[in-house]
Enzyme design. Structure first.
Site: not given
Ligand SMILES: Cc1cc2nc3c(=O)[nH]c(=O)nc-3n(C[C@H](O)[C@H](O)[C@H](O)COP(=O)(O)O)c2cc1C
Length: 313
Positions: A105, A204, A75, A143, A21
């Site tokens: 978050c 993740n 979510q 998550k 998400p």
């Molecule tokens: C712009 C942005 C928006 C995100 N929105 C959500 C969200 O709505 N829900 C959530 O569980 N995590 C959210 N995340 C976290 C990501 O799902 C993920 O856990 C995090 O970016 C780590 O993964 P990565 O290192 O592969 O980017 C967000 C991250 C970013 C950068």
């Protein structure tokens, strides 16, 4: 990495590579494309359970979903067990097979409200939230992060709590709240979660290439991976990880994303909202930097497409 099916509380996924998400990014058109490219499951961005219960108009746009996603996952966030359960039981979430609860978050607005990653510090309440949501009859997943700060990691305990409360899968973002999105992913913590529970555990954090996915699975023993920012820069990462042949190019993909949104959004809305997303797509593409500046003045999807066409000429 090895691609294998997953069973999430009786819902079968063909594979184990998931789209995270991402608030502001994982709209229905993007999710549909990622699934076509090889993702086995894609989540809506986090939606406030209170927004849902008060019929916020913006919230229903966020929950638009099409049959391009064979299995549908939303979510939600919140910390009131009853309201969270009511949201799971509401008509808004009826089209979804799986409801994920956001307990990771880091943004202050949520954290100060006791929502998102604040629940990592209130495991008793987190447990009530999960178990009430499970009573809705929906397949519930969670998550979460490793903890709020590096010196107070709760991954293993939290994983056990989720399983005990009836969650059907957990995704562990291997960073604490304090790190936001930077720094190393704590693979040892994800491995601890994997060893503590028997429901599927998804790893993740920090997957930007196919090799990153393989390394994360090897280091953690996780059942699958969830790609977040890596998919914003390169949605083809799903076909690379799953070794699925792709027939479309990047330009076609961007056009399909833009056109897909026309299902519910007016042209001007798409032109404005796709600027940031196309800027992500153009990261690292030759001529992308100058194009990003030109994107800022696009008022129609035709103008957006013209800028994109020039880059890929
Ligand atoms: C712009 C942005 C928006 C995100 N929105 C959500 C969200 O709505 N829900 C959530 O569980 N995590 C959210 N995340 C976290 C990501 O799902 C993920 O856990 C995090 O970016 C780590 O993964 P990565 O290192 O592969 O980017 C967000 C991250 C970013 C950068």
């Amino acid at each position: 990495m090895e691609i294998k099916p997953l069973n999430i509380g009786g819902v079968r996924l063909e594979g184990n590579v998931l789209l995270a998400p991402l608030a502001g990014y994982t709209d229905f058109a993007f999710r549909g494309l990622c699934v076509e490219l090889g993702a086995s499951l894609a989540f809506t961005e986090m939606v406030s359970c209170k927004g849902l219960m008060y019929n916020n108009e913006n919230t229903s746009a966020l929950l638009t979903v099409t049959d391009k996603e064979r299995v549908k996952a939303a979510q939600i966030f919140g910390n009131d067990p009853q309201i969270m359960r009511a949201a799971c039981e509401s008509e808004h979430l009826a089209p979804f097979d799986i409801i994920d609860i956001n307990m990771g978050c880091p943004v202050p607005k949520l954290y100060k409200n006791g929502e998102g990653s604040a629940l990592l510090e209130n495991i008793a309440l987190a447990e009530k939230v999960v178990s009430e949501c499970v009573k809705s009859g929906k397949v519930i997943t969670v998550k979460f992060r490793t903890g709020v700060t590096e010196d107070k990691l709760v991954t293993e305990e939290f994983a056990r709590m989720c399983e005990g409360a009836g969650a059907s899968m957990i995704t562990v973002h291997g960073r604490p709240r304090s790190a936001y999105y930077s720094g190393d992913v704590n693979t040892a913590q994800i491995a601890k979660a994997k060893n503590a529970v028997s429901i599927p555990v998804i790893a993740n954090g920090g997957i930007f290439t196919e090799d990153d996915a393989t390394a994360l699975v090897e280091a953690t023993g996780a059942d699958g991976v969830m790609v977040a920012r890596g998919a914003l820069y390169d949605p083809f990462i799903f076909s690379k990880i799953t070794r699925k042949t792709q027939l479309i190019g990047f330009k076609e993909l961007i056009f399909m994303h833009v056109d897909g949104l026309k299902l519910i959004h007016p042209d001007r809305w798409i032109a404005h909202n796709m600027r940031k997303q196309i800027a992500c797509y153009l990261k690292g593409v030759r001529g992308g930097k100058q194009a990003k500046i030109r994107l800022l003045s696009c008022e129609t999807t035709e103008e957006l497409k013209a800028v994109v066409s020039e880059v890929f000429e």
